[in-house]
Design a protein around this motif. Structure first.
Motif, PDB file in Angstrom:
ATOM      1  N   HIS A 275     -11.273  -8.985   7.817  1.00  0.00           N
ATOM      2  CA  HIS A 275     -12.682  -8.634   7.972  1.00  0.00           C
ATOM      3  C   HIS A 275     -12.960  -8.370   9.448  1.00  0.00           C
ATOM      4  CE1 HIS A 275     -16.800  -8.280   6.917  1.00  0.00           C
ATOM      5  NE2 HIS A 275     -17.205  -9.479   7.297  1.00  0.00           N
ATOM      6  N   GLY A 276     -12.609  -9.308  10.309  1.00  0.00           N
ATOM      7  CA  GLY A 276     -12.628  -9.120  11.759  1.00  0.00           C
ATOM      8  C   GLY A 276     -13.878  -8.492  12.319  1.00  0.00           C
ATOM      9  N   THR A 277     -15.009  -9.192  12.228  1.00  0.00           N
ATOM     10  CA  THR A 277     -16.288  -8.612  12.663  1.00  0.00           C
ATOM     11  C   THR A 277     -16.497  -8.674  14.168  1.00  0.00           C
ATOM     12  OG1 THR A 277     -17.436 -10.716  12.358  1.00  0.00           O
ATOM     13  CG2 THR A 277     -17.390  -9.194  10.478  1.00  0.00           C
ATOM     14  N   ALA A 278     -15.693  -9.466  14.864  1.00  0.00           N
ATOM     15  CA  ALA A 278     -15.812  -9.669  16.314  1.00  0.00           C
ATOM     16  C   ALA A 278     -16.943 -10.615  16.686  1.00  0.00           C
ATOM     17  CB  ALA A 278     -15.945  -8.351  17.071  1.00  0.00           C
ATOM     18  N   LEU A 357       6.299  -0.233   3.817  1.00  0.00           N
ATOM     19  CA  LEU A 357       5.202  -1.074   3.331  1.00  0.00           C
ATOM     20  C   LEU A 357       5.100  -0.987   1.818  1.00  0.00           C
ATOM     21  CD1 LEU A 357       2.403  -0.112   5.910  1.00  0.00           C
ATOM     22  CD2 LEU A 357       3.851  -2.154   5.954  1.00  0.00           C
ATOM     23  N   SER A 358       4.882  -2.133   1.198  1.00  0.00           N
ATOM     24  CA  SER A 358       4.702  -2.173  -0.250  1.00  0.00           C
ATOM     25  C   SER A 358       3.453  -2.932  -0.668  1.00  0.00           C
ATOM     26  CB  SER A 358       5.927  -2.815  -0.919  1.00  0.00           C
ATOM     27  OG  SER A 358       7.082  -2.020  -0.727  1.00  0.00           O
ATOM     28  N   THR A 359       3.069  -3.945   0.120  1.00  0.00           N
ATOM     29  CA  THR A 359       1.954  -4.799  -0.286  1.00  0.00           C
ATOM     30  C   THR A 359       1.043  -5.104   0.900  1.00  0.00           C
ATOM     31  OG1 THR A 359       3.206  -6.814   0.179  1.00  0.00           O
ATOM     32  CG2 THR A 359       3.318  -5.953  -2.074  1.00  0.00           C
ATOM     33  N   CYS A 360      -0.222  -5.333   0.608  1.00  0.00           N
ATOM     34  CA  CYS A 360      -1.130  -5.844   1.635  1.00  0.00           C
ATOM     35  C   CYS A 360      -2.217  -6.665   0.972  1.00  0.00           C
ATOM     36  CB  CYS A 360      -1.739  -4.710   2.459  1.00  0.00           C
ATOM     37  SG  CYS A 360      -3.138  -3.886   1.709  1.00  0.00           S
ATOM     38  N   ILE A 361      -2.887  -7.476   1.764  1.00  0.00           N
ATOM     39  CA  ILE A 361      -4.025  -8.242   1.294  1.00  0.00           C
ATOM     40  C   ILE A 361      -5.209  -7.911   2.183  1.00  0.00           C
ATOM     41  CG2 ILE A 361      -3.432 -10.300   2.666  1.00  0.00           C
ATOM     42  CD1 ILE A 361      -4.585 -11.967   0.295  1.00  0.00           C
ATOM     43  N   LYS A 362      -6.347  -7.665   1.565  1.00  0.00           N
ATOM     44  CA  LYS A 362      -7.591  -7.353   2.274  1.00  0.00           C
ATOM     45  C   LYS A 362      -8.541  -8.531   2.123  1.00  0.00           C
ATOM     46  CE  LYS A 362     -10.829  -4.956   4.244  1.00  0.00           C
ATOM     47  NZ  LYS A 362     -10.942  -5.956   5.299  1.00  0.00           N
ATOM     48  N   THR A 363      -9.075  -9.011   3.239  1.00  0.00           N
ATOM     49  CA  THR A 363     -10.004 -10.148   3.194  1.00  0.00           C
ATOM     50  C   THR A 363     -11.374  -9.729   3.703  1.00  0.00           C
ATOM     51  OG1 THR A 363      -9.265 -10.884   5.394  1.00  0.00           O
ATOM     52  CG2 THR A 363      -8.173 -11.846   3.475  1.00  0.00           C
ATOM     53  N   MET A 364     -12.405 -10.388   3.160  1.00  0.00           N
ATOM     54  CA  MET A 364     -13.778 -10.146   3.583  1.00  0.00           C
ATOM     55  C   MET A 364     -14.557 -11.452   3.496  1.00  0.00           C
ATOM     56  SD  MET A 364     -14.036  -6.771   4.142  1.00  0.00           S
ATOM     57  CE  MET A 364     -15.789  -6.364   4.086  1.00  0.00           C
TER      58      MET A 364
END
Length: 379
Positions: A275-278, A357-364
């Protein structure tokens, strides 16, 4: 359990009017952020918003029935994926799901506006009816995790067999209401945002629209690399109306649940799109969550330095970049990062990183203590 494939995507942002154009500009390190002054209070900040030329282009590409920037940013990417996917949006087995936090809030204060025009559902019903869809659309407004919640909701509906195709769209805009609101929280940065950096000063607001097509019908050809949603989860820490958990445990739980649903262990994740909003608290919390989840050494980026924080559209916009990163085997650098700024170490990507690359995870994470995570995988 049925597989849920991503068979189409489109972006309309200050960095381009297609997913490909946006991704190409990211590879070149281009940002949509520029300085802006609030027309109400006169403070200065940075934001990512359409230029006058881009606004004119958007107006020309959308029917006059869609009068606001919000509605146009929802409509145009949807139109793109419908035309490119060659599907019939009038099918009863197709559903529309939408995401936004504030919708037509740009109309507030206009004496000629009817109250119903500020309704999120009125806008999305107008769009689904335009395409002739017979089903009632779903409108999800769950703070800044909305763009992931719509995907998780669609995944569940598709797995249950209620529909075979779901069209998702999300949008939010830069406007005085949003700028003044975040300024009142002392959350805006007076310079381009610097996620996870020691000297970060807050967020930059962004605007944009995004659309994704999900289906249980596996395409036979025509797509460079098939990507599927493997799993996703939502949690809530109930810490504060606008401040995240201080422990990171609840976001870590969402990541754990998403990984478990996916049948993936943290060691198999290739990169993290954070997410990295700063803001001081979000980045600290997120670093803790990644550490708890066993993901702290995975290459990690935030895309806020390119798009700004696009609110309810952020989860969709940034997920589309994840999809293109996996397809093109490149992790986009985290713009604005120079010096580690969280107590827990995480592996921030400072240059575009080319690797299989095959996989990633997205966080929020979002206001009200909401958290979400979703996993994507190349087949």
């Amino acid at each position: 359990m049925k597989n849920v494939w991503i068979t189409g995507d489109a972006l309309v942002t200050p960095l381009g009017f297609s997913s490909g154009e946006n991704f190409a500009n990211l590879l070149q390190g281009k940002s949509g952020l520029k300085e802006i002054m609030s027309p109400v209070s006169g403070f200065s900040t940075w934001a990512s918003f359409l230029s006058e030329r881009q606004q004119k282009k958007l107006d020309e590409m959308t029917p006059p029935v869609f009068e606001t920037r919000f509605e146009k940013l929802l409509f145009l990417p949807l139109k793109q994926i419908i035309e490119e996917g060659n599907i019939d949006p009038r099918s009863s087995k197709t559903l529309f799901i939408f995401a936004s936090t504030k919708g037509n809030i740009e109309l507030i204060g206009n004496e000629n506006v009817k109250p119903e025009q500020l309704s999120l559902y009125v806008s999305v019903l107008k769009i689904s009816r335009y395409f002739g869809n017979p089903n009632k659309p779903i409108m999800i407004s769950n703070a800044c995790i909305s763009g992931l919640v719509v995907q998780i909701t669609a995944m569940k509906l598709l797995e249950n067999g209620e529909y075979d195709t779901i069209l998702i769209a999300g949008a939010d805009t830069v406007n005085p209401f949003i700028l003044e609101g975040f300024n009142s929280l002392l959350a805006l940065s007076p310079e381009p945002c610097r996620p996870f950096d020691r000297d970060r000063q807050g967020i930059n607001i962004g605007e944009g629209g995004a659309a994704i097509m999900l289906t249980t019908k596996k395409p036979e050809n025509g797509i460079q690399s098939l990507i599927e949603i493997k799993g996703g989860a939502i949690t809530n820490d109930a810490n504060h109306i606008s401040g995240p958990s201080r422990t990171g445990k609840e976001l870590a739980k969402a990541a754990e649940l998403a990984l478990n649903q996916s049948g993936i262990v943290s060691g198999d994740i290739d990169f993290v799109s954070a997410h990295g909003t700063a803001t001081l608290y979000n980045d600290e919390m997120e670093a803790k969550a990644l550490t708890i989840s066993g993901l702290s050494e995975k290459p990690t980026h935030s895309l806020k330095g390119y798009f700004g924080h696009t609110l309810g559209a952020a989860g969709l916009i940034e997920s589309i970049i994840c999809i293109h990163s996996i397809r093109n085997n490149v992790i986009i650098a985290s713009k604005g990062f120079e010096n580690a700024g969280t107590l827990d170490h995480i592996n921030i990507v400072t240059e575009n990183q080319y690797q299989p690359l095959s996989t990633c995870i997205k966080t929020m994470a979002g206001f009200g203590g909401c958290n979400a995570a979703i996993c994507y995988s190349k087949s």
